[in-house]
Write a protein that holds these residues in place. Structure first.
Motif, PDB file in Angstrom:
ATOM      1  N   ALA A  16       0.835  -1.212   0.000  1.00  0.00           N
ATOM      2  CA  ALA A  16       0.000   0.000   0.000  1.00  0.00           C
ATOM      3  C   ALA A  16       0.868   1.261   0.000  1.00  0.00           C
ATOM      4  O   ALA A  16       0.579   2.229  -0.715  1.00  0.00           O
ATOM      5  CB  ALA A  16      -0.950   0.000   1.198  1.00  0.00           C
ATOM      6  N   TRP A  34      -5.616   3.534 -12.546  1.00  0.00           N
ATOM      7  CA  TRP A  34      -6.087   2.513 -11.617  1.00  0.00           C
ATOM      8  C   TRP A  34      -7.594   2.595 -11.429  1.00  0.00           C
ATOM      9  O   TRP A  34      -8.270   1.579 -11.298  1.00  0.00           O
ATOM     10  CB  TRP A  34      -5.381   2.640 -10.279  1.00  0.00           C
ATOM     11  CG  TRP A  34      -3.950   2.207 -10.289  1.00  0.00           C
ATOM     12  CD1 TRP A  34      -3.353   1.339 -11.165  1.00  0.00           C
ATOM     13  CD2 TRP A  34      -2.926   2.606  -9.380  1.00  0.00           C
ATOM     14  NE1 TRP A  34      -2.021   1.183 -10.848  1.00  0.00           N
ATOM     15  CE2 TRP A  34      -1.730   1.944  -9.762  1.00  0.00           C
ATOM     16  CE3 TRP A  34      -2.885   3.460  -8.283  1.00  0.00           C
ATOM     17  CZ2 TRP A  34      -0.529   2.110  -9.077  1.00  0.00           C
ATOM     18  CZ3 TRP A  34      -1.690   3.628  -7.598  1.00  0.00           C
ATOM     19  CH2 TRP A  34      -0.525   2.960  -7.995  1.00  0.00           C
ATOM     20  N   GLN A  39     -10.014  -4.148 -12.220  1.00  0.00           N
ATOM     21  CA  GLN A  39      -9.902  -4.551 -10.818  1.00  0.00           C
ATOM     22  C   GLN A  39     -10.543  -3.549  -9.863  1.00  0.00           C
ATOM     23  O   GLN A  39     -10.759  -3.858  -8.696  1.00  0.00           O
ATOM     24  CB  GLN A  39      -8.433  -4.684 -10.402  1.00  0.00           C
ATOM     25  CG  GLN A  39      -7.668  -5.792 -11.058  1.00  0.00           C
ATOM     26  CD  GLN A  39      -6.255  -5.834 -10.496  1.00  0.00           C
ATOM     27  OE1 GLN A  39      -6.046  -6.402  -9.433  1.00  0.00           O
ATOM     28  NE2 GLN A  39      -5.314  -5.237 -11.205  1.00  0.00           N
ATOM     29  N   THR A  43     -13.522  -1.980  -5.109  1.00  0.00           N
ATOM     30  CA  THR A  43     -12.427  -1.571  -4.225  1.00  0.00           C
ATOM     31  C   THR A  43     -12.722  -0.235  -3.549  1.00  0.00           C
ATOM     32  O   THR A  43     -12.201   0.034  -2.481  1.00  0.00           O
ATOM     33  CB  THR A  43     -11.098  -1.422  -4.997  1.00  0.00           C
ATOM     34  OG1 THR A  43     -11.244  -0.397  -5.976  1.00  0.00           O
ATOM     35  CG2 THR A  43     -10.680  -2.725  -5.638  1.00  0.00           C
ATOM     36  N   TYR A  44     -13.507   0.627  -4.207  1.00  0.00           N
ATOM     37  CA  TYR A  44     -13.892   1.957  -3.701  1.00  0.00           C
ATOM     38  C   TYR A  44     -12.723   2.928  -3.607  1.00  0.00           C
ATOM     39  O   TYR A  44     -12.876   4.026  -3.103  1.00  0.00           O
ATOM     40  CB  TYR A  44     -14.584   1.852  -2.328  1.00  0.00           C
ATOM     41  CG  TYR A  44     -15.703   0.856  -2.321  1.00  0.00           C
ATOM     42  CD1 TYR A  44     -16.882   1.103  -3.024  1.00  0.00           C
ATOM     43  CD2 TYR A  44     -15.568  -0.356  -1.665  1.00  0.00           C
ATOM     44  CE1 TYR A  44     -17.912   0.175  -3.047  1.00  0.00           C
ATOM     45  CE2 TYR A  44     -16.589  -1.292  -1.685  1.00  0.00           C
ATOM     46  CZ  TYR A  44     -17.755  -1.018  -2.377  1.00  0.00           C
ATOM     47  OH  TYR A  44     -18.764  -1.937  -2.408  1.00  0.00           O
ATOM     48  N   GLU A  45     -11.559   2.537  -4.092  1.00  0.00           N
ATOM     49  CA  GLU A  45     -10.392   3.389  -3.947  1.00  0.00           C
ATOM     50  C   GLU A  45      -9.337   3.003  -4.987  1.00  0.00           C
ATOM     51  O   GLU A  45      -8.860   1.866  -4.991  1.00  0.00           O
ATOM     52  CB  GLU A  45      -9.814   3.219  -2.534  1.00  0.00           C
ATOM     53  CG  GLU A  45      -8.483   3.881  -2.289  1.00  0.00           C
ATOM     54  CD  GLU A  45      -8.490   5.367  -2.569  1.00  0.00           C
ATOM     55  OE1 GLU A  45      -7.652   5.801  -3.385  1.00  0.00           O
ATOM     56  OE2 GLU A  45      -9.324   6.085  -2.012  1.00  0.00           O
ATOM     57  N   LEU A  47      -6.243   3.624  -5.121  1.00  0.00           N
ATOM     58  CA  LEU A  47      -4.987   3.177  -4.529  1.00  0.00           C
ATOM     59  C   LEU A  47      -5.055   1.713  -4.089  1.00  0.00           C
ATOM     60  O   LEU A  47      -4.020   1.052  -3.975  1.00  0.00           O
ATOM     61  CB  LEU A  47      -4.573   4.077  -3.367  1.00  0.00           C
ATOM     62  CG  LEU A  47      -4.083   5.465  -3.787  1.00  0.00           C
ATOM     63  CD1 LEU A  47      -3.830   6.348  -2.577  1.00  0.00           C
ATOM     64  CD2 LEU A  47      -2.827   5.368  -4.645  1.00  0.00           C
ATOM     65  N   GLU A  48      -6.262   1.203  -3.867  1.00  0.00           N
ATOM     66  CA  GLU A  48      -6.392  -0.229  -3.571  1.00  0.00           C
ATOM     67  C   GLU A  48      -6.027  -1.043  -4.807  1.00  0.00           C
ATOM     68  O   GLU A  48      -5.402  -2.097  -4.696  1.00  0.00           O
ATOM     69  CB  GLU A  48      -7.808  -0.559  -3.101  1.00  0.00           C
ATOM     70  CG  GLU A  48      -8.117  -2.040  -2.958  1.00  0.00           C
ATOM     71  CD  GLU A  48      -7.316  -2.763  -1.865  1.00  0.00           C
ATOM     72  OE1 GLU A  48      -7.502  -3.979  -1.717  1.00  0.00           O
ATOM     73  OE2 GLU A  48      -6.485  -2.135  -1.179  1.00  0.00           O
ATOM     74  N   VAL A  49      -6.397  -0.548  -5.985  1.00  0.00           N
ATOM     75  CA  VAL A  49      -5.993  -1.221  -7.224  1.00  0.00           C
ATOM     76  C   VAL A  49      -4.466  -1.190  -7.337  1.00  0.00           C
ATOM     77  O   VAL A  49      -3.839  -2.185  -7.690  1.00  0.00           O
ATOM     78  CB  VAL A  49      -6.653  -0.578  -8.461  1.00  0.00           C
ATOM     79  CG1 VAL A  49      -6.189  -1.251  -9.742  1.00  0.00           C
ATOM     80  CG2 VAL A  49      -8.168  -0.639  -8.346  1.00  0.00           C
ATOM     81  N   ARG A  51      -2.386  -1.047  -4.841  1.00  0.00           N
ATOM     82  CA  ARG A  51      -1.869  -1.995  -3.855  1.00  0.00           C
ATOM     83  C   ARG A  51      -1.910  -3.414  -4.411  1.00  0.00           C
ATOM     84  O   ARG A  51      -0.943  -4.174  -4.281  1.00  0.00           O
ATOM     85  CB  ARG A  51      -2.680  -1.922  -2.557  1.00  0.00           C
ATOM     86  CG  ARG A  51      -2.118  -2.782  -1.428  1.00  0.00           C
ATOM     87  CD  ARG A  51      -3.053  -2.786  -0.228  1.00  0.00           C
ATOM     88  NE  ARG A  51      -4.183  -3.662  -0.462  1.00  0.00           N
ATOM     89  CZ  ARG A  51      -4.170  -4.993  -0.276  1.00  0.00           C
ATOM     90  NH1 ARG A  51      -3.070  -5.597   0.125  1.00  0.00           N
ATOM     91  NH2 ARG A  51      -5.248  -5.709  -0.505  1.00  0.00           N
ATOM     92  N   LEU A  52      -3.011  -3.758  -5.078  1.00  0.00           N
ATOM     93  CA  LEU A  52      -3.126  -5.088  -5.674  1.00  0.00           C
ATOM     94  C   LEU A  52      -2.070  -5.286  -6.762  1.00  0.00           C
ATOM     95  O   LEU A  52      -1.503  -6.373  -6.896  1.00  0.00           O
ATOM     96  CB  LEU A  52      -4.532  -5.292  -6.245  1.00  0.00           C
ATOM     97  CG  LEU A  52      -5.663  -5.326  -5.211  1.00  0.00           C
ATOM     98  CD1 LEU A  52      -7.025  -5.329  -5.903  1.00  0.00           C
ATOM     99  CD2 LEU A  52      -5.516  -6.522  -4.284  1.00  0.00           C
TER     100      LEU A  52
END
Length: 196
Positions: A16, A34, A39, A43-45, A47-49, A51-52
């Motif tokens: 992250a 992202w 993806q 995720t709603y975010e 930055l989560e993409v 992170r993945l």
């Protein structure tokens, strides 16, 4: 009292933080991509993409290629880099248009240790974090017997260019920028800077 800065290999648990610093390094542009990634659903975010993406093990653009700079018990910055193969690799045909000129320049860095991303948190800028990370990149280039180092930077990023030039990098090629959707463009060209 002098500040102690240490650099360590990233851990998977840093994914992250790496995604955040990648986005900082490109002035928020990558999060736009992202957000449009398949993806992103659920995720709603953005930055989560990211992170993945950073959790992936089968790409050089992930946590295994990152190094974290720490100071005052926190992550202050990040270097993401890797040794490019000696033979030039073609740019995939389906490369996203805003990334194509960057990928084309990176392809010219074959045989070098490529600094893909260097990001420093705002409160740590101007305190030597970038220089320490560049020292680490130089050590990695020597350890991997690369024929030098390379990186890509925006022509308008005068501060970064000045730092890189002071470290012996010079511009060897350029490509016109393709704007990232929904993000203001900060320059007109991407520059490949090389240190032999």
């Amino acid at each position: 009292m002098s500040m102690s800065i240490s650099v360590r290999p990233a851990r998977k648990s840093d994914a992250a933080e790496i995604a955040l610093l990648v986005n900082i390094a490109v002035h928020g542009s990558v999060a736009k991509g992202w957000a449009q990634d398949k993806q992103a659903e659920g995720t709603y975010e953005p930055l989560e993409v990211g992170r993945l993406e950073m959790l992936k093990d089968d790409t050089p653009f992930g946590w295994r290629s990152a190094f974290m700079a720490e100071a005052d018990d926190e992550v202050a910055g990040m270097l993401l880099g890797y040794r490019k193969p000696d033979a030039r690799e073609p740019v995939p045909v389906n490369t996203w248009a805003p990334m194509r000129p960057i990928q084309e320049l990176e392809a010219e860095a074959h045989g070098r240790w490529f600094i893909s991303m260097l990001g420093v948190h705002k409160t740590w800028r101007g305190k030597g974090i970038g220089s320490v990370l560049l020292d680490h990149a130089e050590a990695q280039a020597k350890n991997t017997q690369a024929r030098g180092q390379a990186l890509v930077v925006e022509d308008a990023n005068a501060g970064a260019r000045k730092l890189y030039e002071s470290r012996g990098f010079s511009v060897t090629a350029s490509r016109p920028m393709v704007p990232f959707p929904g993000t203001p463009q900060h320059g007109s060209d991407w520059l490949l800077m090389v240190k032999e």
